[in-house]
Scaffold this motif. Structure first.
Motif, PDB file in Angstrom:
ATOM      1  N   LEU A   1      44.742  78.649  40.066  1.00  0.00           N
ATOM      2  CA  LEU A   1      44.464  79.039  41.343  1.00  0.00           C
ATOM      3  C   LEU A   1      44.280  80.411  41.799  1.00  0.00           C
ATOM      4  O   LEU A   1      43.364  80.969  42.444  1.00  0.00           O
ATOM      5  N   ASP A   2      45.078  81.442  41.085  1.00  0.00           N
ATOM      6  CA  ASP A   2      44.631  82.717  41.316  1.00  0.00           C
ATOM      7  C   ASP A   2      43.424  83.292  40.823  1.00  0.00           C
ATOM      8  O   ASP A   2      42.612  83.882  41.643  1.00  0.00           O
ATOM      9  N   ALA A   3      42.961  82.711  39.683  1.00  0.00           N
ATOM     10  CA  ALA A   3      41.471  82.970  39.344  1.00  0.00           C
ATOM     11  C   ALA A   3      40.642  82.697  40.121  1.00  0.00           C
ATOM     12  O   ALA A   3      39.530  83.391  40.339  1.00  0.00           O
ATOM     13  N   GLY A   4      40.694  81.256  40.515  1.00  0.00           N
ATOM     14  CA  GLY A   4      39.788  80.834  41.381  1.00  0.00           C
ATOM     15  C   GLY A   4      39.688  81.481  42.838  1.00  0.00           C
ATOM     16  O   GLY A   4      38.377  81.744  43.059  1.00  0.00           O
TER      17      GLY A   4
ATOM     18  N   CYS B   1      42.557  81.669  51.022  1.00  0.00           N
ATOM     19  CA  CYS B   1      42.895  80.434  51.646  1.00  0.00           C
ATOM     20  C   CYS B   1      42.556  79.191  50.488  1.00  0.00           C
ATOM     21  O   CYS B   1      42.756  78.184  50.902  1.00  0.00           O
ATOM     22  N   LEU B   2      42.169  79.732  49.319  1.00  0.00           N
ATOM     23  CA  LEU B   2      41.991  78.655  48.388  1.00  0.00           C
ATOM     24  C   LEU B   2      42.788  77.670  48.407  1.00  0.00           C
ATOM     25  O   LEU B   2      42.518  76.631  47.994  1.00  0.00           O
ATOM     26  N   GLY B   3      44.295  78.187  48.192  1.00  0.00           N
ATOM     27  CA  GLY B   3      45.316  77.158  47.917  1.00  0.00           C
ATOM     28  C   GLY B   3      45.321  76.050  48.888  1.00  0.00           C
ATOM     29  O   GLY B   3      45.354  74.796  48.441  1.00  0.00           O
ATOM     30  N   ALA B   4      45.387  76.575  50.012  1.00  0.00           N
ATOM     31  CA  ALA B   4      45.011  75.511  51.126  1.00  0.00           C
ATOM     32  C   ALA B   4      43.968  74.695  51.183  1.00  0.00           C
ATOM     33  O   ALA B   4      44.049  73.303  51.495  1.00  0.00           O
ATOM     34  N   LYS B   5      42.801  75.342  50.893  1.00  0.00           N
ATOM     35  CA  LYS B   5      41.639  74.540  50.992  1.00  0.00           C
ATOM     36  C   LYS B   5      41.588  73.384  49.873  1.00  0.00           C
ATOM     37  O   LYS B   5      41.270  72.336  49.957  1.00  0.00           O
ATOM     38  N   ALA B   6      42.075  74.059  48.712  1.00  0.00           N
ATOM     39  CA  ALA B   6      42.088  72.978  47.214  1.00  0.00           C
ATOM     40  C   ALA B   6      43.180  71.839  47.701  1.00  0.00           C
ATOM     41  O   ALA B   6      42.772  70.652  47.233  1.00  0.00           O
ATOM     42  N   GLY B   7      44.131  72.097  48.188  1.00  0.00           N
ATOM     43  CA  GLY B   7      45.193  71.175  48.636  1.00  0.00           C
ATOM     44  C   GLY B   7      44.787  70.260  49.812  1.00  0.00           C
ATOM     45  O   GLY B   7      45.174  68.973  49.418  1.00  0.00           O
ATOM     46  N   THR B   8      44.081  70.867  50.908  1.00  0.00           N
ATOM     47  CA  THR B   8      43.425  69.688  51.668  1.00  0.00           C
ATOM     48  C   THR B   8      42.222  68.738  51.019  1.00  0.00           C
ATOM     49  O   THR B   8      42.165  67.567  51.339  1.00  0.00           O
ATOM     50  N   HIS B   9      41.439  69.594  49.841  1.00  0.00           N
ATOM     51  CA  HIS B   9      40.630  68.388  49.254  1.00  0.00           C
ATOM     52  C   HIS B   9      41.057  67.381  48.439  1.00  0.00           C
ATOM     53  O   HIS B   9      40.480  66.395  48.039  1.00  0.00           O
ATOM     54  N   CYS B  10      42.466  67.778  47.723  1.00  0.00           N
ATOM     55  CA  CYS B  10      42.993  67.118  46.864  1.00  0.00           C
ATOM     56  C   CYS B  10      43.199  65.559  47.318  1.00  0.00           C
ATOM     57  O   CYS B  10      43.621  65.433  48.373  1.00  0.00           O
ATOM     58  N   SER B  11      42.761  64.740  46.568  1.00  0.00           N
ATOM     59  CA  SER B  11      43.002  63.632  47.026  1.00  0.00           C
ATOM     60  C   SER B  11      44.358  62.805  46.686  1.00  0.00           C
ATOM     61  O   SER B  11      45.402  63.530  46.518  1.00  0.00           O
ATOM     62  N   ARG B  12      44.423  61.584  47.175  1.00  0.00           N
ATOM     63  CA  ARG B  12      45.885  60.712  46.851  1.00  0.00           C
ATOM     64  C   ARG B  12      46.151  60.679  45.568  1.00  0.00           C
ATOM     65  O   ARG B  12      47.442  60.107  45.394  1.00  0.00           O
ATOM     66  N   THR B  13      45.149  60.408  44.797  1.00  0.00           N
ATOM     67  CA  THR B  13      45.652  60.091  43.351  1.00  0.00           C
ATOM     68  C   THR B  13      46.905  60.573  42.761  1.00  0.00           C
ATOM     69  O   THR B  13      47.617  60.150  42.004  1.00  0.00           O
ATOM     70  N   PRO B  14      47.018  62.139  42.745  1.00  0.00           N
ATOM     71  CA  PRO B  14      48.272  62.545  42.191  1.00  0.00           C
ATOM     72  C   PRO B  14      49.382  62.161  42.728  1.00  0.00           C
ATOM     73  O   PRO B  14      50.531  61.819  42.070  1.00  0.00           O
TER      74      PRO B  14
ATOM     75  N   GLN C   1      60.258  81.734  42.252  1.00  0.00           N
ATOM     76  CA  GLN C   1      59.374  81.243  43.688  1.00  0.00           C
ATOM     77  C   GLN C   1      58.002  81.033  43.131  1.00  0.00           C
ATOM     78  O   GLN C   1      57.363  81.766  42.172  1.00  0.00           O
ATOM     79  N   ALA C   2      57.372  79.883  43.457  1.00  0.00           N
ATOM     80  CA  ALA C   2      56.095  79.749  43.105  1.00  0.00           C
ATOM     81  C   ALA C   2      55.066  80.520  44.048  1.00  0.00           C
ATOM     82  O   ALA C   2      55.390  81.145  44.899  1.00  0.00           O
ATOM     83  N   SER C   3      53.715  80.799  43.442  1.00  0.00           N
ATOM     84  CA  SER C   3      52.779  81.759  44.207  1.00  0.00           C
ATOM     85  C   SER C   3      52.255  81.132  45.457  1.00  0.00           C
ATOM     86  O   SER C   3      52.682  80.145  45.844  1.00  0.00           O
ATOM     87  N   VAL C   4      52.042  81.973  46.346  1.00  0.00           N
ATOM     88  CA  VAL C   4      51.489  81.867  47.681  1.00  0.00           C
ATOM     89  C   VAL C   4      50.326  80.778  47.639  1.00  0.00           C
ATOM     90  O   VAL C   4      50.465  79.717  48.436  1.00  0.00           O
ATOM     91  N   HIS C   5      49.628  80.531  46.800  1.00  0.00           N
ATOM     92  CA  HIS C   5      48.534  79.664  46.645  1.00  0.00           C
ATOM     93  C   HIS C   5      49.044  78.305  45.974  1.00  0.00           C
ATOM     94  O   HIS C   5      48.596  77.177  46.633  1.00  0.00           O
TER      95      HIS C   5
ATOM     96  N   PHE D   1      55.686  78.792  56.720  1.00  0.00           N
ATOM     97  CA  PHE D   1      55.386  79.502  55.449  1.00  0.00           C
ATOM     98  C   PHE D   1      56.521  80.444  55.308  1.00  0.00           C
ATOM     99  O   PHE D   1      56.679  81.477  56.385  1.00  0.00           O
ATOM    100  N   ALA D   2      57.094  81.048  54.127  1.00  0.00           N
ATOM    101  CA  ALA D   2      58.086  82.132  54.128  1.00  0.00           C
ATOM    102  C   ALA D   2      57.194  83.360  53.769  1.00  0.00           C
ATOM    103  O   ALA D   2      57.557  84.279  54.327  1.00  0.00           O
ATOM    104  N   HIS D   3      55.951  83.127  53.420  1.00  0.00           N
ATOM    105  CA  HIS D   3      55.075  84.398  52.882  1.00  0.00           C
ATOM    106  C   HIS D   3      54.488  84.893  54.359  1.00  0.00           C
ATOM    107  O   HIS D   3      54.395  84.195  55.481  1.00  0.00           O
ATOM    108  N   ALA D   4      53.627  85.875  54.148  1.00  0.00           N
ATOM    109  CA  ALA D   4      53.168  86.794  55.354  1.00  0.00           C
ATOM    110  C   ALA D   4      51.924  86.054  55.396  1.00  0.00           C
ATOM    111  O   ALA D   4      51.155  85.331  54.627  1.00  0.00           O
TER     112      ALA D   4
END
Length: 337
Positions: free
Chosen positions: A55-58, A66-79, A134-138, A166-169
């Motif tokens: 995620l960080d590299a991407g 906002c990559l984490g949120a965008k990729a999560g929104t894109h993520c399907s129901r499959t997982p 704690q997991a990263s922001v992404h 969200f707890a982060h800034a």
């Protein structure tokens, strides 16, 4: 402890999203210096740290905070697989959310989802992680965006209000994040959580089926048990090592015989946890050393022998690596305290 993991489907969806944004696997691997897909375990799990790194590299390569949120929104129901079907077959939303709490580790094996009822009108589903891990922001934003997207039809149907915390800034991303979640988003809060109208918990689901729900619950419990099995294995291996240290460091073959597991099978299972036998020996020695150093009647030579070191200097060097100071100085500090 076992290395925290995520389901492989999360990684698959993330890589698919990054490719859709024009980021080739070659570009990604040149930054990571590895192929993420080559680190999927036999159980279909990926180390959480590797998922974070991807995620960080991407985000860096695309210049997208906002990559984490965008990729999560894109993520399907499959997982969500079994967890999603458990929710669909539940009798009401409260039972569906309860399944999410109990089995969220099938998605991310780190921390716990906790449902709390804030007051008479508001409920809160939070992700509570170990304070020092704690997991990263992404990762946080990926998980919440995916949870929110998968459950948005339910929220739209039954919740009169909702808000994401969200707890982060925010770092100037408030408007973009609210557009992604299609809901108010607040930053700098106490917990990473989704707040929603409490009335949603009493809403019936669209496809309640008690029989299917019970069957899926049993299957999910088995999967969760398999996931937690490696924790028990690591503890058993470490306990066996500790019990034999006084006679010298045991070989992996000795431990496998004691546990009744073939050596190659034990080695493979340890590899799946991203833990080596050598590191478990080191952990066992480190853990036992504190108990021994606090016993004033034991000399350093005796302690080094109890820990299976060939000589006292090897023990002193290891102790300084573990705790930042020589064992004699550490003992003096304990005595003065």
């Amino acid at each position: 402890m076992r290395t925290p993991t995520v389901c492989k489907e999360y990684l698959d969806n993330l890589l698919e999203y990054l490719e859709g944004q024009g980021l080739s696997s070659r570009q990604l691997q040149s930054v990571l210096r590895l192929n993420p897909l080559s680190h999927i375990s036999e159980q279909g799990r990926v180390p959480l740290r590797l998922f974070e790194m991807t995620l960080d590299a991407g985000a860096n390569l695309l210049g997208d905070p906002c990559l984490g949120a965008k990729a999560g929104t894109h993520c399907s129901r499959t997982p969500w697989g079994m967890v999603n079907y458990l929710g669909m077959s539940a009798s009401n939303t409260r039972e569906a959310v309860d399944a999410m709490q109990r089995f969220s580790r099938l998605l991310i094996d780190h921390g716990d989802m906790v449902l709390s009822e804030v007051n008479s009108s508001t409920a809160c589903l939070s992700w509570q992680q170990p304070p020092r891990q704690q997991a990263s922001v992404h990762v946080v934003e990926f998980f919440f965006a995916n949870w929110y997207r998968v459950n948005k039809p339910m929220l739209d149907r039954g919740a009169t209000r909702r808000e994401v915390h969200f707890a982060h800034a925010a770092q100037g991303r408030e408007a973009e994040m609210e557009a992604l979640f299609e809901a108010p988003v607040s930053f700098g809060k106490k917990l990473n959580a989704v707040h929603f109208g409490r009335e949603l918990l009493d809403q019936p689901t669209l496809y309640p089926h008690p029989g299917i729900h019970r069957s899926l619950e049993q299957a999910a419990l088995i999967e969760l048990s398999n996931l937690q099995f490696e924790d028990r294995l690591i503890k058993d291996v470490r306990d066996c090592i500790v019990s034999q240290l006084a006679d010298g460091v045991p070989r992996l073959e000795d431990i496998s015989a004691q546990l009744g597991i073939a050596p190659r099978t034990l080695q493979r299972r340890l590899n799946n946890t991203e833990t080596s036998y050598k590191s478990l020996v080191d952990d066992a020695r480190k853990e036992r050393s504190l108990g021994l150093i606090s016993r004033r009647e034991l000399g350093l030579l005796e302690i080094s022998a109890e820990l299976g070191f060939s000589d006292q200097s090897a023990f002193q060097k290891a102790f300084k690596r573990w705790y930042g100071q020589a064992p004699g100085r550490y003992r003096m500090m304990l005595q003065s305290a």
